[in-house]
Design an enzyme around this catalytic site. Structure first.
Site, PDB file in Angstrom:
ATOM      1  N   LYS A  61       1.060   0.782  -4.609  1.00  0.00           N
ATOM      2  CA  LYS A  61       0.171  -0.385  -4.636  1.00  0.00           C
ATOM      3  C   LYS A  61       0.385  -1.123  -5.936  1.00  0.00           C
ATOM      4  O   LYS A  61       0.770  -0.512  -6.936  1.00  0.00           O
ATOM      5  CB  LYS A  61      -1.295   0.070  -4.553  1.00  0.00           C
ATOM      6  CG  LYS A  61      -2.234  -1.000  -4.098  1.00  0.00           C
ATOM      7  CD  LYS A  61      -2.058  -1.240  -2.620  1.00  0.00           C
ATOM      8  CE  LYS A  61      -3.230  -1.906  -1.970  1.00  0.00           C
ATOM      9  NZ  LYS A  61      -3.299  -1.525  -0.564  1.00  0.00           N
TER      10      LYS A  61
HETATM   11  N1  GLU Z   1      -2.255  -4.128   1.800  1.00  0.00           N
HETATM   12  C1  GLU Z   1      -2.273  -3.577   3.108  1.00  0.00           C
HETATM   13  C2  GLU Z   1      -2.898  -2.197   3.115  1.00  0.00           C
HETATM   14  O1  GLU Z   1      -3.693  -1.865   2.261  1.00  0.00           O
HETATM   15  C3  GLU Z   1      -0.909  -3.632   3.783  1.00  0.00           C
HETATM   16  C4  GLU Z   1       0.180  -2.888   3.094  1.00  0.00           C
HETATM   17  C5  GLU Z   1       1.564  -3.164   3.667  1.00  0.00           C
HETATM   18  O2  GLU Z   1       1.660  -3.841   4.663  1.00  0.00           O
HETATM   19  O3  GLU Z   1       2.520  -2.681   3.050  1.00  0.00           O
HETATM   20  O4  GLU Z   1      -2.695  -1.423   4.007  1.00  0.00           O
END
Ligand code: GLU
Length: 425
Positions: free
Chosen positions: A115
């Protein structure tokens, strides 16, 4: 240049990373997780911090803090979004990265978890400032990101626009057009059909699966949805399309209640014409965010942010079913209270996995250079989500644990296999 910081655990209450560790501990004990694997899972694989000096429109330089945390790559390259918010800090990004590791394992897609985030208030920045910030962050993280290394995506306050800037900056740095380095791109730059709606659609699919197990009939149910960004608004729209009455919605500016049901399409149109917020919406009575969470409804979907359902309000919650569109909206203490009250919680790492699932489809399409129809994507995403739900449901029955712990157990057993078969030093 990015520099790598040491792991620093913050000690404030409801520290999201500590909330993750508490659940990890319980799951590890129940499933008898290998000690070595436990030690690996407890710490992120990599934490990258970068200060990002940006020339603001007024000519002054402002320095922002950017983070990227790779939690684990046992099952594949790390995957996870990038958020822009004033709540971004190291502990939050560490927790969100770990949740991505679990989420990808549960969704059965070949990724680890990561993240990223920048501590900033995008609502107070111009498009030019945001573009310079995004490019500077991409350049700082250019050795972290990669099609087979670490693949970012949108998260809170980021979307296709930011992903396009990342593709452009990354491609310039590497000297080759590389759309597969991020997902959630605009369609014309290799984005996938269905990606924008994928998280909310998946939350709906998880809700329908849970309702079937619990014997709840959609047309007899009322729901409240907290958060009206990409996840909350699309979740509300899809739940309404299933015949569930959405009686309350909210965002960070206001919350509204309407016993006859809120017209979600109208609320979305209002938000889009009102600088992205629902403040001033006329289709319901103004209530507080706290009132929304404790309304007399059947289903509650927290789709905003972390630590919304806590030991302070969990006892007052009346919903029978909570489906987490946001990451980390429920604290560990609240989980215990809800379990005692008999509330079923479909956890974030299962319920909101529809987004990253379609991100995986986008990455596959970029690699193949062949693109699927929206119908095909939705059909596959629905199938993936139903399978994930039922896998976790089975584990919850087998170990007699609630769905969050079952989700951790399911994910950990796959990650354990990956770690053990790859071996370590
Ligand atoms: N930000 C989204 C999540 O928390 C999507 C992550 C992604 O598609 O890589 O799942």
């Amino acid at each position: 240049m990015a520099d790598t910081k040491k792991v620093k655990h913050q000690t404030e209450k409801d520290n999201p990373f500590e909330e993750m560790i508490k659940r990890l501990d319980v799951a590890a004990k129940i499933m008898k997780l290998d000690d070595d694997v436990y030690e690996i899972m407890k710490k992120p694989n990599k934490i990258v911090y970068s200060s990002l000096p940006i020339k603001m429109d007024n000519g002054k330089t402002q320095v922002f803090e950017g983070f990227r945390v790779v939690h684990n790559t046992a099952l594949g390259p790390s995957k996870g979004g990038i958020r822009y918010s004033l709540n971004v800090n190291e502990s939050e990004v560490m927790a969100l990265a770990a949740w991505m590791t679990f989420k990808c394992a549960i969704a059965d897609i070949p990724y680890g978890g990561a993240k990223g985030g920048i501590n900033c208030d995008p609502s107070k920045m111009s498009e030019g400032e945001l573009e310079r910030l995004t490019r500077s962050y991409t350049s700082a993280m250019s050795d972290v990101f990669g099609v087979d290394k670490d693949i970012p995506a949108p998260d809170m306050n980021t979307g296709a626009r930011e992903m396009a800037w990342i593709v452009d900056e990354f491609s310039k740095i590497k000297g080759a057009y590389t759309p597969g380095v991020v997902t959630g791109k605009p369609l014309h730059l290799g984005g996938s059909r269905g990606r924008v709606e994928a998280t909310g659609r998946g939350v709906m699919t998880a809700t329908m699966e849970a309702m079937e197990k619990l014997g709840m009939k959609p047309e007899k149910c009322r729901a409240a949805v907290q958060g009206f960004g990409n996840v909350g608004s699309i979740t509300a729209k899809h739940l309404a399309a299933q015949g569930i009455k959405i009686v309350a919605i909210s965002d960070h500016t206001a919350a509204f209640y309407n016993a006859d049901g809120i017209d979600i399409d109208k609320a979305i149109a209002y938000r889009n014409s009102n600088k992205g917020v629902i403040k001033g919406y006329k289709g319901g009575k103004l209530i507080s965010n706290e009132e929304l969470l404790t309304l007399n409804v059947d289903i509650l979907c927290p789709c905003a942010m972390e630590n919304q359902i806590t030991e302070e309000n969990a006892n007052k919650i009346k919903a029978k079913l909570i489906v987490e569109g946001a990451n980390g909206p429920t604290t560990d203490e609240a989980d215990h209270i809800l379990e005692k009250k008999g509330v079923t919680v479909i956890p974030d790492i299962l319920a909101n996995g529809g987004g990253v699932t379609v991100s995986y489809f986008e990455w596959v399409q970029n690699r193949n250079g062949y693109y699927y129809s929206e119908e095909e994507i939705n059909k596959r995403a629905d199938r993936w989500m139903k399978q994930a739900f039922n896998n976790v449901w089975e584990v919850s029955k087998k170990y007699k644990v609630h769905m969050r712990i079952a989700a951790y157990i399911y994910a950990l057993s796959k990650i354990e296999l990956g770690i053990k078969s790859r071996g370590s030093y």
